[in-house]
Design a protein around this motif. Sequence first.
Motif, PDB file in Angstrom:
ATOM      1  N   LEU A 133       0.833  -1.204   0.000  1.00  0.00           N
ATOM      2  CA  LEU A 133       0.000   0.000   0.000  1.00  0.00           C
ATOM      3  C   LEU A 133       0.861   1.245   0.000  1.00  0.00           C
ATOM      4  CD1 LEU A 133      -2.683  -0.985   2.684  1.00  0.00           C
ATOM      5  CD2 LEU A 133      -2.910  -1.056   0.188  1.00  0.00           C
ATOM      6  N   CYS A 134       0.443   2.230  -0.785  1.00  0.00           N
ATOM      7  CA  CYS A 134       1.033   3.568  -0.728  1.00  0.00           C
ATOM      8  C   CYS A 134      -0.123   4.541  -0.612  1.00  0.00           C
ATOM      9  CB  CYS A 134       1.841   3.868  -1.985  1.00  0.00           C
ATOM     10  SG  CYS A 134       2.362   5.599  -2.086  1.00  0.00           S
ATOM     11  N   ARG A 135      -0.031   5.473   0.330  1.00  0.00           N
ATOM     12  CA  ARG A 135      -1.122   6.423   0.530  1.00  0.00           C
ATOM     13  C   ARG A 135      -0.849   7.770  -0.130  1.00  0.00           C
ATOM     14  NH1 ARG A 135      -6.492   6.403   0.949  1.00  0.00           N
ATOM     15  NH2 ARG A 135      -7.302   7.367   2.842  1.00  0.00           N
ATOM     16  N   CYS A 136       0.362   7.996  -0.580  1.00  0.00           N
ATOM     17  CA  CYS A 136       0.715   9.335  -1.065  1.00  0.00           C
ATOM     18  C   CYS A 136       0.670   9.489  -2.577  1.00  0.00           C
ATOM     19  CB  CYS A 136       2.124   9.718  -0.608  1.00  0.00           C
ATOM     20  SG  CYS A 136       2.368   9.826   1.165  1.00  0.00           S
TER      21      CYS A 136
ATOM     22  N   LEU B 217       0.490   5.885   6.356  1.00  0.00           N
ATOM     23  CA  LEU B 217       1.114   4.600   6.669  1.00  0.00           C
ATOM     24  C   LEU B 217       1.957   4.636   7.937  1.00  0.00           C
ATOM     25  CD1 LEU B 217       2.122   2.809   3.373  1.00  0.00           C
ATOM     26  CD2 LEU B 217       0.018   2.750   4.665  1.00  0.00           C
ATOM     27  N   PHE B 270      -2.080  14.037   5.970  1.00  0.00           N
ATOM     28  CA  PHE B 270      -3.395  14.256   5.360  1.00  0.00           C
ATOM     29  C   PHE B 270      -4.409  14.851   6.332  1.00  0.00           C
ATOM     30  CE2 PHE B 270      -1.485  10.251   3.649  1.00  0.00           C
ATOM     31  CZ  PHE B 270      -0.982  10.786   2.480  1.00  0.00           C
ATOM     32  N   ILE B 725      -7.986   0.788   1.423  1.00  0.00           N
ATOM     33  CA  ILE B 725      -7.530   1.931   0.640  1.00  0.00           C
ATOM     34  C   ILE B 725      -7.076   1.412  -0.727  1.00  0.00           C
ATOM     35  CG2 ILE B 725      -6.860   3.184   2.716  1.00  0.00           C
ATOM     36  CD1 ILE B 725      -3.948   2.748   1.989  1.00  0.00           C
TER      37      ILE B 725
END
Lengths: 168, 790
Positions: A133-136, B217, B270, B725
């Motif tokens: 996973l990467c959120r950025c 994260l 965020f 996500i």
Amino acid sequence: MRLTCTVNGTEQQVDDVWEGESLLYVLRERMGLPGSKNACEQGECGSCTVYLDGLPVCACLVAAGQAEGREVGTVEALADADALHPVQQAFVDAGAVQCGFCTPGLLVATHDLITRHGRPSDAETREALAGNLCRCTGYEKILDAVRLAADRMAGTAAGAGTEAGGDR
Amino acid sequence: MSTPTRTPTGAPAHLTGSGGGGGVGADAVRPDGVLKVRGEFAYGSDLWMSDMLWGVTLRSPHPYARIRAIDTSAAAALPGVSAVLTADDVPGEKVYGLELADQPVLAVDVVRYQGEPVALVAADHPDTARRAAALIRVDYDVWEPVTDARTALGHPTWNMVHDSTPEVTELSRESAHLHPEGNLVRHLKVRTGNPEPTAEVVVVGEYEVGMQDQAFLGPESGLAVPAEDGGVELYVATQWLHVDQRQICSALGLPPEQVRLSLAGVGGAFGGREDLSMHVHACLLALRTGRPVKMSYNREESFFGHVHRHPATMRYEHGATRDGQLVYVKASIYFDGGAYASSTPAVVGNGGTMGIGPYVVPNVHVDCYGAYTNNPPCGAMRGFGSVQTAFAYESQMDALAAELGMDPVELRCRNAMEEGSATPTGQVIDSPAPVAELLRRLEAMPMPAPADHGDVDLRDMPGGVSNTTHGEGVRRGVGYAVAYKNVAFSEGYDDHSTARVRLEVVGGEATATVHTAAAEVGQGLVTVEQQIARTELGVDQVTVHPKDTTVGSAGSTSASRQTYVTGGAVKAACEEVRGQVLARAEQLVGRTVPDLRLAGGLVVSDAEGIAVPLVDVLGDDVLEETLEWRHRPTEAIDPETGQGFAHVQYAFSAHRAVVDVDTELGLVKVVEMACTQDVGKAINPQAVVGQIQGGTAQGLGLAVMEEILIKDGKVRNPSFTDYLIPTILDMPPMRIEVLEYADPHAPYGLRGVGEAPNISSGPAVLAAIRAATGLPLTRVPVRPEHLTGT
């Protein structure tokens, strides 16, 4: 318990490891190798991806004792003292690093992918990295980085006359 | 006291390298990139000291309960435990908050949400600390939680809303008061034009947006180190060091000089790190034990440990002429703020003032409410009060277009705001506002190849390699959305940043050092700081000083504001330093030189043929300037009408989404996202595109998968197994076009970038799914059962 394993090519011996500790915890807190990240600690995000006997695994899901006598490779060993590995350099150049917390795990997964596939298609890359996973980034620049690294490594390998992928 | 290291043998906690060069407008490489790819960058959870303890938090299992008694004796007796603390051990103010001090450091008598911190433990191993926390006995008197914002305010039916409602009705008197002043955090009214407008065509819709999580994260983490002066050093991953410091000082009863904060590496934010999490807790434990204390949440605790995006229920009524001119918009917007206020007042401000979208509407009647409930506290998240309303107003525009038989893009363009337009709050837009152009450019972009049902790659189908379809039952849809978002803090807030810039000769080369307290959370501000200094001072070597509280506040890394405000401060400080350099150069030359400037490490005048090396001008001296910088002031808005110059700048973005929907199984595959955005000036184009791509992903996530599920005030999915996500398989290719229409009021003409793409992407996906299915779809995230009717 005492844990003995080879980490990044060096035999390591750690005492007083609790049975409940994960390989991730031992690497980060007992061996001073915090490059592998602790984002979910249940195998969902891939931030702690390391090599275990040459196969990528989530270090958070490996009980420390399972690493006994085995070889562990972490992000810290991708670069040599002076130069980044082409996969690392590609992530920097492509702008694939923002907060960077997912980056170490993605680097190990990408290194494994390119080592096995040379120049993976985008579909292959997406499948291979779906556990990270990467959120950025929204992943576009990660795909850019994978393509860039694969191209560079293929070029290097062709020039050197060796198999694409190179050694870790 | 020594500085913590990340490892027993490791590098200092927070380094920034020199980067790859490049000034304003260049794709400069981030200076921390090499450290991050080497695994050497010290995030908050990587900090380490040889004698440190681990802190953990005991949290309430109940959303609403009275605490009758707490027994910590068994926990304190466990070998390895150094301290067990409760609210009685908080020496200063027992409550804190960003805007309203209403949130207990540790629960006092009452818990108001599931996961509220009740007690703390410090021990020599995190598992020991966790086992000790489990031994703390808390005797709860469990109460019925208040879990619906409209019920909490006494407005359970929409009909009541448009009565000029007294704030406290019979119903809200019956509803439990979660706080002494009642359950209303803020009610914002926006009123323009005719209060009783009529129109030829009217569409009405009710919409609901679920609770989204920032899901950064890097878990909430930090290390508190007791200091010899009785104070404390805190190394912490945060968005705003100085507002943390203020609240920590208040809770600890210590003056600011005894509470020193340094930024640890931040693994994404965020908005979720704008409130305190473990900050005070770690400091309390460190001061009590006299030893360094590290706290690092696991993922489940992270879900409980930070505020979320406000869920919203919204009712909109749009009136228009038959040829598609908007006549009026009426809206009622309810934000569920959860148990504590956090930044709910400002979220309500944004929801209300920008709640009808970037359109010109002569008659507007908006009521925006923020309520206390016993749900998890909600506060800042990227898009901040605008994400929710955009789902509603863009859905309404599509519904209106369908009612009029008009193309949805045409309807939007016909009503689009432009430079010189007035917002519903009476603010005239005095910089470019290319709303229609953004949409037209999207339309002109090539479309992705049509789905080929003959020879499909399963990985491109809804359901992917699950092999659930080979194209049968799959329908393609295309949707558009446009949005705008205020940049920086609003409504008269004294929004400023501080920068210290030093210029000196190091190793024979002129080197600048930039020192601000602005949090780098991954977005690339450290790169921007370097780029600005390189441009303004004509040097290549720029060091970014570690971020800490030894320099003045930079304000928050939020509201898309840091490049604008801290960038502006760095630019202004550089200009001061440059003035000193040029004065010295003129002294050397012996006269005034009109076109003297700095470039390439030289003081130059092309006209006069002067080129003096900067190192000769500087010699052994250090030139340094520190200054506070402010954007032009905004003003408070009228509480009865919502009128006023509330926002300093707006950012504009638009998205086109193309989706394939398996209508039989309710599975969605987003095929492509295209985005156009006006950024005024792309200080770092690569980073700008990265922000747009990342923001697009978070909007897509909210549209189709992301929601904290809550039942009776309890969170059902606090893990990455159950809170989904987008993965790299969920994200499609993106076409991005960046416009640069300079804002004449902003440094370099720039516009804040980070939030706008997060706002328009989700509504575009929703519109595309509607186009594919023909379903009205009034709730996000859209789930398979919404698409299959099951």
